[in-house]
Design an enzyme around this catalytic site. Structure first.
Site, PDB file in Angstrom:
ATOM      1  N   GLY A   1       0.811  -1.212   0.000  1.00 37.32           N
ATOM      2  CA  GLY A   1       0.000   0.000   0.000  1.00 37.32           C
ATOM      3  C   GLY A   1       0.842   1.257   0.000  1.00 37.32           C
ATOM      4  O   GLY A   1       0.497   2.247  -0.649  1.00 37.32           O
ATOM      5  N   ASP A   2       1.948   1.230   0.715  1.00 33.10           N
ATOM      6  CA  ASP A   2       2.880   2.353   0.718  1.00 33.10           C
ATOM      7  C   ASP A   2       3.396   2.614  -0.694  1.00 33.10           C
ATOM      8  O   ASP A   2       3.455   3.756  -1.145  1.00 33.10           O
ATOM      9  CB  ASP A   2       4.035   2.060   1.677  1.00 33.10           C
ATOM     10  CG  ASP A   2       5.054   3.172   1.709  1.00 33.10           C
ATOM     11  OD1 ASP A   2       4.709   4.289   2.147  1.00 33.10           O
ATOM     12  OD2 ASP A   2       6.212   2.920   1.304  1.00 33.10           O
ATOM     13  N   ALA A   3       3.732   1.549  -1.400  1.00 33.83           N
ATOM     14  CA  ALA A   3       4.237   1.685  -2.774  1.00 33.83           C
ATOM     15  C   ALA A   3       3.150   2.179  -3.728  1.00 33.83           C
ATOM     16  O   ALA A   3       3.404   3.032  -4.591  1.00 33.83           O
ATOM     17  CB  ALA A   3       4.802   0.355  -3.257  1.00 33.83           C
TER      18      ALA A   3
END
Length: 124
Positions: free
Chosen positions: A20-22
Site C-alpha cells: 500500500g505504501d508503494a
C-alpha cells in the site's frame, strides 16, 4: 493481478502495508508530475507522511465500505511502533490507510482507489 477479498485478507498486515505504501507513492508521483508541480520531493511529503495520511483517514471514515473499514481497522490495530515524526495513533491510522490502498489495488478496483486518493488528499 486481481485477487478476491478473501485472498487479500489472507495476506499479512505487513505485506499489505508494504504494498500500500508503494501504491500510494506511485499515485502521488503520478499526480505531482501530471500537475506540473515544482519541488516534487517537498510536495510529496504532503501525501506520504504518517501525519498527512492520518489526516486523510479523517476525511475517509464516512466513505469507507464495510470491507475497506475492516481492512483499515486490521491494519491500524497491528502497529506496535511509530516514527519520531508522528504519534503512535497517527502512524496506526497511516498503516491502516496503506492497507486499504493495497486491498483496492490487489482487488483491481482502480476506480475506487482513485476516488479514495482524491477524497483523502484533496484540499479542504
Amino acid at each position: 493481478m486481481n485477487m478476491n477479498a478473501h485472498e487479500v485478507n489472507q495476506l499479512s498486515i505487513a505485506s499489505l502495508a508494504y504494498l500500500g505504501d508503494a501504491v500510494l507513492e506511485v499515485m502521488v508521483r503520478e499526480k505531482l508530475i501530471l500537475d506540473g508541480a515544482g519541488d516534487i520531493h517537498k510536495r510529496a511529503a504532503e501525501y506520504v507522511t504518517a501525519v498527512s495520511q492520518a489526516k486523510a483517514v479523517e476525511k475517509l471514515m464516512d466513505v469507507f465500505t464495510d470491507d475497506e473499514l475492516s481492512v483499515y481497522k486490521r491494519g491500524r490495530n497491528h502497529t506496535h511502533s511509530s516514527p519520531k515524526s508522528a504519534t503512535h495513533a497517527q502512524y496506526s491510522r497511516a498503516t491502516g490507510l496503506e492497507c486499504v490502498f493495497a486491498y483496492l489495488h490487489l482487488t483491481g478496483n482502480k476506480e475506487r482507489l482513485d476516488y479514495i486518493f482524491e477524497k483523502g488528499f484533496s484540499p479542504e
